[in-house]
Design an enzyme around this catalytic site. Structure first.
Site, PDB file in Angstrom:
ATOM      1  N   HIS A 145       2.171   6.832   2.040  1.00  0.00           N
ATOM      2  CA  HIS A 145       3.505   7.320   1.695  1.00  0.00           C
ATOM      3  C   HIS A 145       3.426   8.496   0.725  1.00  0.00           C
ATOM      4  O   HIS A 145       4.241   9.409   0.777  1.00  0.00           O
ATOM      5  CB  HIS A 145       4.335   6.210   1.030  1.00  0.00           C
ATOM      6  CG  HIS A 145       4.722   5.099   1.949  1.00  0.00           C
ATOM      7  ND1 HIS A 145       5.531   5.286   3.043  1.00  0.00           N
ATOM      8  CD2 HIS A 145       4.415   3.776   1.926  1.00  0.00           C
ATOM      9  CE1 HIS A 145       5.717   4.125   3.650  1.00  0.00           C
ATOM     10  NE2 HIS A 145       5.043   3.198   3.005  1.00  0.00           N
ATOM     11  N   THR A 146       2.457   8.461  -0.190  1.00  0.00           N
ATOM     12  CA  THR A 146       2.453   9.381  -1.303  1.00  0.00           C
ATOM     13  C   THR A 146       2.192  10.822  -0.884  1.00  0.00           C
ATOM     14  O   THR A 146       1.400  11.097   0.033  1.00  0.00           O
ATOM     15  CB  THR A 146       1.416   8.954  -2.359  1.00  0.00           C
ATOM     16  OG1 THR A 146       1.403   9.908  -3.421  1.00  0.00           O
ATOM     17  CG2 THR A 146       0.020   8.872  -1.756  1.00  0.00           C
ATOM     18  N   GLU A 184       0.832  -1.204   0.000  1.00  0.00           N
ATOM     19  CA  GLU A 184       0.000   0.000   0.000  1.00  0.00           C
ATOM     20  C   GLU A 184       0.868   1.256   0.000  1.00  0.00           C
ATOM     21  O   GLU A 184       1.862   1.335   0.720  1.00  0.00           O
ATOM     22  CB  GLU A 184      -0.909  -0.007   1.226  1.00  0.00           C
ATOM     23  CG  GLU A 184      -1.953  -1.125   1.186  1.00  0.00           C
ATOM     24  CD  GLU A 184      -2.836  -1.133   2.428  1.00  0.00           C
ATOM     25  OE1 GLU A 184      -2.782  -0.141   3.192  1.00  0.00           O
ATOM     26  OE2 GLU A 184      -3.561  -2.110   2.634  1.00  0.00           O
ATOM     27  N   CYS A 185       0.457   2.225  -0.819  1.00  0.00           N
ATOM     28  CA  CYS A 185       1.258   3.447  -0.946  1.00  0.00           C
ATOM     29  C   CYS A 185       0.528   4.688  -0.466  1.00  0.00           C
ATOM     30  O   CYS A 185       1.117   5.762  -0.389  1.00  0.00           O
ATOM     31  CB  CYS A 185       1.685   3.643  -2.400  1.00  0.00           C
ATOM     32  SG  CYS A 185       0.313   3.982  -3.532  1.00  0.00           S
ATOM     33  N   ARG A 186      -0.756   4.561  -0.110  1.00  0.00           N
ATOM     34  CA  ARG A 186      -1.542   5.770   0.124  1.00  0.00           C
ATOM     35  C   ARG A 186      -1.057   6.573   1.328  1.00  0.00           C
ATOM     36  O   ARG A 186      -1.318   7.774   1.414  1.00  0.00           O
ATOM     37  CB  ARG A 186      -3.023   5.428   0.294  1.00  0.00           C
ATOM     38  CG  ARG A 186      -3.373   4.545   1.482  1.00  0.00           C
ATOM     39  CD  ARG A 186      -4.863   4.257   1.527  1.00  0.00           C
ATOM     40  NE  ARG A 186      -5.238   3.479   2.694  1.00  0.00           N
ATOM     41  CZ  ARG A 186      -5.290   2.161   2.720  1.00  0.00           C
ATOM     42  NH1 ARG A 186      -4.965   1.480   1.641  1.00  0.00           N
ATOM     43  NH2 ARG A 186      -5.656   1.518   3.817  1.00  0.00           N
TER      44      ARG A 186
END
Length: 330
Positions: free
Chosen positions: A85-86, A81-83
């Site tokens: 981090h972004t 999951e990147c949400r």
């Protein structure tokens, strides 16, 4: 005797299968993809075989799903999951459980002991407090870890998309991935399907938001009347809310954000880019299938994906010096 060159591959947080699509083009054998979204796993199965897409809640359980029946695995691909981090999240609160999904990948590594692991995420993952711990944990398992930021537009993808790749090898330090030479593909050449069946509507109509008109008029002032361009929604990148079509597309996200302005005589017309065009922008071939979910679901699947040509280059580079595995013929 025969040479067995198969690279048996597991894709964790597989989504619709962008990483697997690219790895397969480099010669990998796709064994299984695991994701917590049923539309993703059904899409994955449609593209890689009906037994490959496994729908599981990955993080909330204390066990590793399906591992015992996978057999040997040579390569683990993972896009955690990147949400949280972004930078697209702005100043919103970060979810540390979401960030820690990257560590979950190494639980598979401990169990399966693959030769290679590739973890992909947004470049802002490097700013996470747990990033150094993730690398240290992989190294403690015996992996040599090479971190590299790659831009999809330098690998034949008509999109400006920079992502971080952690490339891990049990036997040697991975070499840097090199991009081929050549001019990046533009929106005009690589994304827009000019003969598509989709209808445009006049830019100037009573239901159009003032902000959309303002973006379009800034673009028209810059490129002139009669020249197509894109309106860019949901972003504040200093580009004025639009972009020309003679350069790669700006980063595809999980929401509809690109409106194409064309001209009918002297009248500007507007439509959104469609899923088949976003599919081209991500670097998928026309044979990739998106048979499930709504338009919104398909855009989300594509926006979350790894651009396949980038993963093809990563896996090709990783395997370049691999000796053939020789097994006795039955």
């Amino acid at each position: 005797m025969l040479k067995d060159l198969r690279i048996r591959t597991l894709d964790v947080f597989c989504g619709g299968g962008g990483s697997s699509w690219g790895a397969r083009a480099a010669g990998a054998e796709i064994v299984c993809g695991i994701d917590a979204w049923d539309i993703a796993t059904k899409t994955y199965a449609a593209n890689f075989g009906q037994d490959t897409g496994i729908h599981r809640t990955l993080v909330e359980t204390g066990r590793l799903p399906v591992v015992d029946r996978l057999g040997s695995i040579d390569l683990i691909l993972a896009s955690p999951e990147c949400r949280s981090h972004t930078c697209a999240r702005g100043s919103g609160q970060r979810d540390e459980n979401s960030r820690r999904t990257a560590r979950y990948v190494l639980r598979f590594a401990r169990k399966l002991k693959p030769r290679w692991i590739v973890i992909e995420n947004v470049i802002h993952m490097r700013n996470w407090d747990g990033f150094s711990g993730l690398v240290a944990e992989a190294e403690a398992l015996g992996y040599h870890v090479h971190a590299q930021v790659l831009d999809a537009s330098t690998f034949g993808v008509p999109q400006k998309r920079r992502r971080l790749f952690l490339i891990c090898d049990l036997e040697e330090m991975p070499s840097p991935v090199t991009a081929p030479s050549g001019t990046p593909l533009s929106v005009e050449a690589g994304v827009v399907m000019w003969d598509g069946p989709w209808r445009s509507s006049p830019l100037y109509n009573a239901g159009r938001a003032d902000a959309t008109i303002e973006k379009a008029e800034r673009a028209i002032d810059a490129v002139g009347r009669g020249t197509p361009f894109l309106i860019v929604y949901y972003g504040s990148d200093g580009g004025g809310g639009w972009q020309p079509i003679d350069v790669p597309l700006r980063t595809v996200t999980t929401i509809d954000r690109f409106g194409l302005v064309t001209w009918l005589g002297n009248v500007p017309m507007l439509r959104m880019l469609q899923p088949p065009e976003i599919q081209r922008a991500m670097g998928f071939g026309s044979d990739y299938q998106l048979p499930y979910g709504s338009r919104r679901d398909r855009i989300r699947l594509l926006g979350n994906a790894v651009c396949p040509p980038v993963m093809t280059a990563v896996v090709t580079s990783m395997l370049r010096n691999r000796p053939a595995v020789v097994r006795s013929a039955a």
